[in-house]
Scaffold this motif. Structure first.
Motif, PDB file in Angstrom:
ATOM      1  N   ASP A  54       0.760  -1.228  -0.007  1.00 10.89           N
ATOM      2  CA  ASP A  54       0.058   0.091  -0.046  1.00 10.89           C
ATOM      3  C   ASP A  54       0.949   1.259   0.058  1.00 10.89           C
ATOM      4  OD1 ASP A  54       0.985   0.049   2.513  1.00 10.89           O
ATOM      5  OD2 ASP A  54      -1.030  -0.019   3.607  1.00 10.89           O
ATOM      6  N   LYS A  55       1.953   1.175  -0.103  1.00 10.57           N
ATOM      7  CA  LYS A  55       2.999   2.289  -0.218  1.00 10.57           C
ATOM      8  C   LYS A  55       2.838   3.374   1.004  1.00 10.57           C
ATOM      9  CE  LYS A  55       4.099   0.893  -4.241  1.00 10.57           C
ATOM     10  NZ  LYS A  55       5.211   0.242  -4.459  1.00 10.57           N
ATOM     11  N   ASN A  56       2.465   2.733   2.244  1.00  7.15           N
ATOM     12  CA  ASN A  56       2.342   3.365   3.336  1.00  7.15           C
ATOM     13  C   ASN A  56       3.782   3.511   4.325  1.00  7.15           C
ATOM     14  OD1 ASN A  56       1.510   4.325   6.147  1.00  7.15           O
ATOM     15  ND2 ASN A  56      -0.624   3.745   5.504  1.00  7.15           N
ATOM     16  N   HIS A  58       4.570   5.158   6.821  1.00  5.95           N
ATOM     17  CA  HIS A  58       4.476   5.499   8.354  1.00  5.95           C
ATOM     18  C   HIS A  58       3.834   3.793   8.718  1.00  5.95           C
ATOM     19  CE1 HIS A  58       4.408   9.528   7.526  1.00  5.95           C
ATOM     20  NE2 HIS A  58       4.572   9.830   8.593  1.00  5.95           N
TER      21      HIS A  58
END
Length: 255
Positions: A54-56, A58
């Protein structure tokens, strides 16, 4: 001069099987064994897996740090050594802070890459200086401390070979990773870095085992110190006994 005081000659013959087993056990203790490898790989693997999905940044960073802390807690609960788990926590923490500060997910890997480069140079520089780093690491594990430097030339040669192996293998790893850091995306860099965690490490450990398995046995300086202390105690006891006999003899003569 006792046999332990004499420099050990390199006969070119392999030590017996029990010496090989001691070498294997010492390497596992020094480098953490299978659990140490898992603790090294798992945080980075979790980071790249989450970021790939999800390219997250954090979420990936927090998950990596959390699993590192869990590994430390498990070690503490089992009353096991935590040095490898703690080193993993610090490495992940530096990566998380760096990535959060720059906002670039690739920077999660940069502190570890710089550490690898510094470690490679340390292996090479210390070997050139005549004090190979692998000998400084393994000397206390084998209870020989620095006796190999002056009293066991065969082991010093083996430690030098092993340190060259570690340095060159880590430099080769850096030669692959740093170009990817500059020119590749975060996902590709992460998966390549995870893939390169274990194989170079196992190769370096195996070469270290090969070199040390053919080297002379270590000089147990702790056993030497205990023997010297025991001999000194026996000498003092003997002097005290002689003094007591002399005093008794004088009393008899005076009587």
């Amino acid at each position: 001069m006792t046999s332990l005081d004499k420099p050990t000659e390199d006969t070119g013959q392999s030590p017996p099987a029990d010496a090989r087993a001691v070498t294997e056990a010492a390497l596992f203790e020094a480098f953490g064994g299978v659990r140490g490898m898992v603790e090294t790989v798992l945080p980075g693997l979790l980071f790249v897996a989450i970021f790939t999905v999800d390219k997250n940044l954090h979420l990936a960073a927090i998950a990596a740090l959390a699993v590192s802390l869990i590994l430390v807690v498990v070690r503490l609960a089992m009353k096991d050594t935590v040095k490898h788990a703690f080193s993993g926590v610090f490495g992940v923490a530096f990566g998380v802070v760096f990535a959060m500060f720059t906002g670039n997910a690739k920077d999660f890997y940069l502190p570890g890459m710089l550490y690898t480069l510094g470690l490679a140079l340390a292996y090479i520089v210390t070997t050139l200086a005549g004090v190979p780093l692998i000998g400084l690491i393994l000397g206390p594990v084998f209870k020989e401390n620095l006796s190999w430097r002056t009293r066991n030339p065969g082991r010093k040669k083996a430690y030098a070979k092993a340190s060259w192996a570690w340095g060159l293998i880590l430099l080769a790893k850096c030669a692959i990773l740093f170009p990817l850091y500059w020119w590749s995306d975060t996902t590709k860099l992460g998966w390549v870095l995870v893939a390169l965690k274990i194989p170079p490490f196992l190769l370096a450990v195996w070469l270290t085992w090969v070199f040390l398995a053919k080297a002379p046995a270590p000089i147990d300086v702790f056993a030497e110190m205990e023997a010297e202390e025991k001999a000194e105690e026996e000498r003092k006891a003997a002097l005290a006994a002689e003094g007591g006999e002399s005093t008794a003899g004088r009393h008899r003569r005076d009587g």
